[in-house]
Structure formats: C-alpha cells, structure tokens
Scaffold this motif. Sequence first.
Motif, PDB file in Angstrom:
ATOM      1  N   UNK B  82      -7.392  13.213   9.134  1.00 10.43           N
ATOM      2  CA  UNK B  82      -6.758  12.317   8.159  1.00 10.43           C
ATOM      3  C   UNK B  82      -5.244  12.521   8.161  1.00 10.43           C
ATOM      4  N   UNK B  83      -4.847  13.807   8.160  1.00  9.97           N
ATOM      5  CA  UNK B  83      -3.415  14.116   8.113  1.00  9.97           C
ATOM      6  C   UNK B  83      -2.705  13.602   9.354  1.00  9.97           C
ATOM      7  N   UNK B  84      -3.265  13.926  10.517  1.00 10.52           N
ATOM      8  CA  UNK B  84      -2.591  13.579  11.767  1.00 10.52           C
ATOM      9  C   UNK B  84      -2.509  12.061  11.932  1.00 10.52           C
ATOM     10  N   UNK B  85      -3.637  11.377  11.751  1.00 13.11           N
ATOM     11  CA  UNK B  85      -3.631   9.920  11.950  1.00 13.11           C
ATOM     12  C   UNK B  85      -2.673   9.236  10.988  1.00 13.11           C
ATOM     13  N   UNK B 120       6.255   2.431  -2.777  1.00 20.63           N
ATOM     14  CA  UNK B 120       6.793   3.628  -3.410  1.00 20.63           C
ATOM     15  C   UNK B 120       6.692   3.513  -4.916  1.00 20.63           C
ATOM     16  N   UNK B 121       6.496   2.286  -5.385  1.00 17.24           N
ATOM     17  CA  UNK B 121       6.504   2.049  -6.821  1.00 17.24           C
ATOM     18  C   UNK B 121       5.150   2.204  -7.489  1.00 17.24           C
ATOM     19  N   UNK B 122       4.093   2.400  -6.698  1.00 17.24           N
ATOM     20  CA  UNK B 122       2.768   2.580  -7.294  1.00 17.24           C
ATOM     21  C   UNK B 122       2.192   3.909  -6.832  1.00 17.24           C
ATOM     22  N   UNK B 123       1.370   4.555  -7.674  1.00 24.45           N
ATOM     23  CA  UNK B 123       0.840   5.874  -7.294  1.00 24.45           C
ATOM     24  C   UNK B 123      -0.097   5.769  -6.089  1.00 24.45           C
ATOM     25  N   UNK B 124      -0.075   6.793  -5.263  1.00 25.12           N
ATOM     26  CA  UNK B 124      -0.925   6.778  -4.076  1.00 25.12           C
ATOM     27  C   UNK B 124      -2.406   6.731  -4.467  1.00 25.12           C
ATOM     28  N   UNK B 125      -2.740   7.364  -5.579  1.00 27.23           N
ATOM     29  CA  UNK B 125      -4.144   7.359  -6.018  1.00 27.23           C
ATOM     30  C   UNK B 125      -4.597   5.929  -6.306  1.00 27.23           C
ATOM     31  N   UNK B 126      -3.741   5.186  -7.007  1.00 27.21           N
ATOM     32  CA  UNK B 126      -4.063   3.787  -7.321  1.00 27.21           C
ATOM     33  C   UNK B 126      -4.198   2.981  -6.031  1.00 27.21           C
ATOM     34  N   UNK B 167      -7.165   6.459   5.847  1.00 26.28           N
ATOM     35  CA  UNK B 167      -5.998   6.627   6.721  1.00 26.28           C
ATOM     36  C   UNK B 167      -4.956   5.559   6.413  1.00 26.28           C
ATOM     37  N   UNK B 168      -5.415   4.299   6.298  1.00 28.92           N
ATOM     38  CA  UNK B 168      -4.475   3.208   6.017  1.00 28.92           C
ATOM     39  C   UNK B 168      -3.759   3.450   4.690  1.00 28.92           C
ATOM     40  N   UNK B 169      -4.542   3.798   3.678  1.00 27.47           N
ATOM     41  CA  UNK B 169      -3.974   4.002   2.348  1.00 27.47           C
ATOM     42  C   UNK B 169      -2.922   5.098   2.346  1.00 27.47           C
ATOM     43  N   UNK B 170      -3.270   6.231   2.986  1.00 25.63           N
ATOM     44  CA  UNK B 170      -2.325   7.346   3.021  1.00 25.63           C
ATOM     45  C   UNK B 170      -1.091   6.981   3.852  1.00 25.63           C
ATOM     46  N   UNK B 171      -1.320   6.334   4.987  1.00 20.05           N
ATOM     47  CA  UNK B 171      -0.222   6.048   5.913  1.00 20.05           C
ATOM     48  C   UNK B 171       0.778   5.063   5.308  1.00 20.05           C
ATOM     49  N   UNK B 172       0.285   3.991   4.727  1.00 19.31           N
ATOM     50  CA  UNK B 172       1.192   2.964   4.210  1.00 19.31           C
ATOM     51  C   UNK B 172       2.027   3.511   3.056  1.00 19.31           C
ATOM     52  N   UNK B 231       1.265  15.825   2.916  1.00 20.22           N
ATOM     53  CA  UNK B 231       0.184  14.900   3.279  1.00 20.22           C
ATOM     54  C   UNK B 231      -1.140  15.629   3.428  1.00 20.22           C
ATOM     55  N   UNK B 232      -1.067  16.811   4.055  1.00 21.05           N
ATOM     56  CA  UNK B 232      -2.294  17.595   4.245  1.00 21.05           C
ATOM     57  C   UNK B 232      -2.991  17.796   2.907  1.00 21.05           C
ATOM     58  N   UNK B 233      -2.192  18.021   1.890  1.00 20.97           N
ATOM     59  CA  UNK B 233      -2.772  18.273   0.573  1.00 20.97           C
ATOM     60  C   UNK B 233      -3.146  16.975  -0.139  1.00 20.97           C
TER      61      UNK B 233
END
Lengths: 272, 351
Positions: B82-85, B120-126, B167-172, B231-233
């Motif tokens: 997940x982290x690497x991709x 950047x304006x919305x939380x990554x969790x959301x 992956x998409x969610x984290x990457x974007x 990101x790893x975390x």
Amino acid sequence: MTDATDQNSRAAASASTAKQVPMVLAEMVSKSFGSNEVLKSISLEVKRGEVMCLVGPSGSGKSTFLRCINHLEVVSAGRLSVDGDLVGYREANGKLYELAPREAARQRRDIGMVFQRFNLFPHMTALANIMEAPQRVKGLPKAQVEKSARELLARVGLADRADYYPAHLSGGQQQRVAIARALAMEPKLMLFDEPTSALDPELVGEVLDVMQGLAASGMTMIVVTHEMGFAREVADSLVFMDAGVVVESGHPDAVLSNPQHGRTQAFLSKVL
Amino acid sequence: MSSTKPNRPAAPQALPEPARAAAIKAIRLRHPGRMVFATLLVLLFVVFILDAAARPAFDWPSVGKYVFDQRISMAAFVTLQLTVYSMVIAIVLGVILAVMRLSPNPVVKSLAWFYLWVFRGTPVYVQLVFWGLISIIYQDISVGIPFTEPWLVFETDAVLSTFALAVIGLALNEAAYLAEIVRAGLLSVDKGQDEAATALGMSWAQTMRRIIIPQAMRVVIPPTGNEVISMLKTTSLVTAVPFSFDLFTRSRDISAETFNVIPMLVVASIWYLFFTSILMVGQYFLEKRFARGVGDRRPDRKADGLTGAATGTVTGLIPTIGGGQATVVLPVPPAAPEAADDPTSPEGGVR
C-alpha cells in the motif's frame, strides 16, 4: 590556434555574403518595468566580428539591454534585431507576431551568454555542463559533443578540470567553464554580463585572457564590464550608458582618453 | 588556486616557509553534566525495560508468538505494498502538479490549484470512505465521448478492488501534499539556473527536467522521506474503505478474537518501526545521490577519512552504515579514454 583561423575565415565568409546586415541592430529600443523606464530609446549597431564594451554606473540599463538581445527581457518599444532577425517577433504584412517559445529558443541557440554569477549547473561536472546543450538542444551524438567539449575546456585552460563539480572550482575557473559552455553551441554572438564582477581581483585576469583570445578569433562580442583596461585593449567600440540612455560612444581610446560629456567625465574620473 | 593558463607566468619561486609554533595541547573542556544526564537516562531506560518485561499486560510470550505469525507478516507485506504503490503514484502526480502550478499557462495553473484545494482541504479518512462508496455513486465506468454511445462500460465493483481503492485514496491525497513540497523545492533553485538554461536554447520542459528538478530534489527528499514514513502509518486508515488486510487492521482483528489487545499493538508497532528504520536508510542514500556537486569530495581528494557529503539530516546512526561506501570516488585522469563514457564518472559507483 587552428580554431582561431578557422573562425576567422568563417567570419570573413559570412561577412562577404551579408555585408550590410549588422550582427546587432537596435533602433530606438526602450524597456520599462511598470512605470520605471530602464532603457530609453537606445540605438546602436554592432558589426560582425566587432567587440563592443558597454560601461556605465549600475542601474544604467547595460545588463537589461544585454538581456533584451537574447530575449530574456521583452523590449517595450523600438526594433532590436540580431543578424537581420527581429528578436522575439516575426514580421509579416507589417504586423508583429510574438514567437512561440520553440522559435524563441531557436534564436537563443545562436547567442551565447555569460553571467556575472556564472550560473553553472551545480549538479553536473564541468564537462557535463558544456555537453548539456549541444546534446539536448542540438541533439548531436554524445561522442562528438564530448570531444568538442574537451577541446573547449582545453581552450579555456581547464582540460584537467573536466570531472570537477562547479563547487570545487574557483570563481575564475567557473567563469571559464561558463564561457566554454556558451561556446559549445557555436554562437555567432557572445554576450558577457559583467563576467568578472564577482571574482577576486587575482582571478579577473584569467577570465579576461580567455575573452581576449575569443575576441582575437573573430567572435562578435558585447561585454558589459567595469574593466576599463580590457575595454581599451580589446574593444573596437565603447558605449557609455547612464540612466537608460547612451551618453557617448565611439572608439575606446577616444571615449576613455577624451570624454566629451560631463557625465562620462565624472564616471571615468572615478573608475580609471 | 593558481591559474592553469599556459601563457601566464607560472610561479617558479616556492613561497617562504614560515617558522611554526607547536600544535596546541590543551586540557579538554569537561562536560560532567552530560555524563550525569546520560547515565540517568540509561538507568531510567533499563528500569523501564525490566519493568515492562515483567508486566503481565504486555504478554511477551504472545508478542513472540504473533510477531512472526503468517497472518501478521502477510499483513505487514500488504501495508508495505500500500505504501509503495500509493507513494509512487503520489510522487509522480505531485511532481506533475507542482510543475503545473509553476507553469506559465494559466489554465494548467488553475487546474493544479483546484486539485490541491479539494484534496488537501478534506481529511484523508473522509476521502477513503468516499472511495469506498464509489461503486454506489458511480455503478459503471464508461469510456467514450460524453452524450454518445460509450465504447466500453465497466462495472465499478468489478474493476476496482478495495485494495485498488485504498491505493487510489491514499495516493491522490498524498499527491496534494507532495505537490507543495516539490513546489517549494523548485522555487528554491536559483533563478540564474533557469536563465542560463534558457539562454542556451533549452526549452521550458528541458530546463525543468534536466536543470531545475534535479536540483530541487536535494531540497525535496528530506520532507518526502518524512511523507513516506507518514504514509506507512496512514495506511492504518484504509479500514475506512473498508480494506482489512493491512497490518493494523489485521492485528486488531486477531486481538478481537483473542481478547488480548496490548501484545498485538506491540507486534504492529514492531513491524512499523522495522519498516520506518529501513526507509530511513534508503533516504540517507537518496540524499547522498542528489547532493552531487554540493557536499562531495573533489575528485583529487579522496584519501581523507571524513565522510564527504555533509548534507544528510538523518540520525547519527545511519551514516555509519554507509559512510565509507557511497562516497568512493574513483579519480579519473582527464586523458583516460574510459572517462569518455560517463561525464559523471567520478561518482560512477553511485550512478
């Protein structure tokens, strides 16, 4: 130097084909930054093979004029042409069309520029600095580019510094590499923007030597400088500027020994 | 440094050798406070370890049992994936966005700004929850010209697994942050570099790729290393998608079965720490690679014992790992033909 004779004959050949066209022709060139007019109707002509020195106090517009010649700054009024081509524009049916970036880059390829602060690429060795543009811009094969790059380094007396990064070269050496880098594109015109102003006094000479050799080889050069000795010895013409205006111009000996204008006299009395 | 120009008179006379005073031998300044403090810290640490070892709540036998449990090591591998991709996608996208923001083209510039504003304006969790619900919002993905018959239609659920969505969610999201880091790096490069390249006839794209970006890397890498570790975390949030095969979610699942939460947290922490340590070593080498021409040793001075590149900002532990190795400098005499192969040959080993 076979190089020099070669360049001489080339300069002579091209001069005979286009005798009328000066290398640089400025006609009433003005440049403003906002309301601040930095160049006021500059008109001057640099012939093929001529070495012109631009002198004057800081803020007089010398550097800006130099930067206009290779389109790093855009002229606000007047006409500026290099080798018969209008800088930055194409003229058709009496209208001026702005050049696309690609075409502007093509114009700059033939104009070498040397900066006060050298501006070598710090992440590349001296050799790679010189090879970069011929390889990437002209797309020449690497072996050929490297061969001529090493020749250029030898010409500026730095054959043994090919693999040094700029940070490990003295200021004078860096500036000589910068000159070699500009020459690698085989320009027809070289612009020098205070090339020795950032150097220790002891290192100025080695850069001026290289420039003098270049002038002797027939290169057309415009040099913004405070080195009056160089101007007197090497230049074919000298232009004194102040506050964006050409105050006085002529043969260096004449201007330096017998300045006509009061402003020139005042300036020269301080620097000579 | 003396001039090497041949027509210049070389200095034939040796400089006068001055008389020298003896080297200074002084009593070193003592720092008793440091020693006391260090001893105190070591003692406290030992006390903490001994105490933790004896505390039943940590349940060390369970920690030992689960740390190499196959479910856990598989989950650790998934977390790494997940982290690497997502990081690779984020870096590529981040560089593109940063370059777009500095582009002279106002359309491209605004587009990049808008992207940053949203992601950047919305939380990554959301955002991750949103990505999880994408198949409800858009049941199909159609490829074609709008308002005409599509060429291809995919069912969203079928083409995008929860792993892909994670992956998409984290990457974007990450791309938006990296774009700002890269932009700061690009702006840190001296304007004269741009001018020099332009004056040589290089195009804007060539100038960016060959001159500006490589120099920006030196500034960009330390905070990017930070982002990788972060990101790893952050991958522990993918449970929001919901994707449940990452390290943290997996260890939570196991502890939900065994009702033994604390040892599983320790297990997860051990793996996270293990990976971040490795990443720190990688960052150290990357920093060295891009510090070329800044802190390097000169090609003619290779014998001194000090490490050449002094720009590393990582902990004191790391440099000892690669200290002598990465800066091996092969002196290349300019006349040697093999020097012709690579203009950066003094650093050949690294490239």
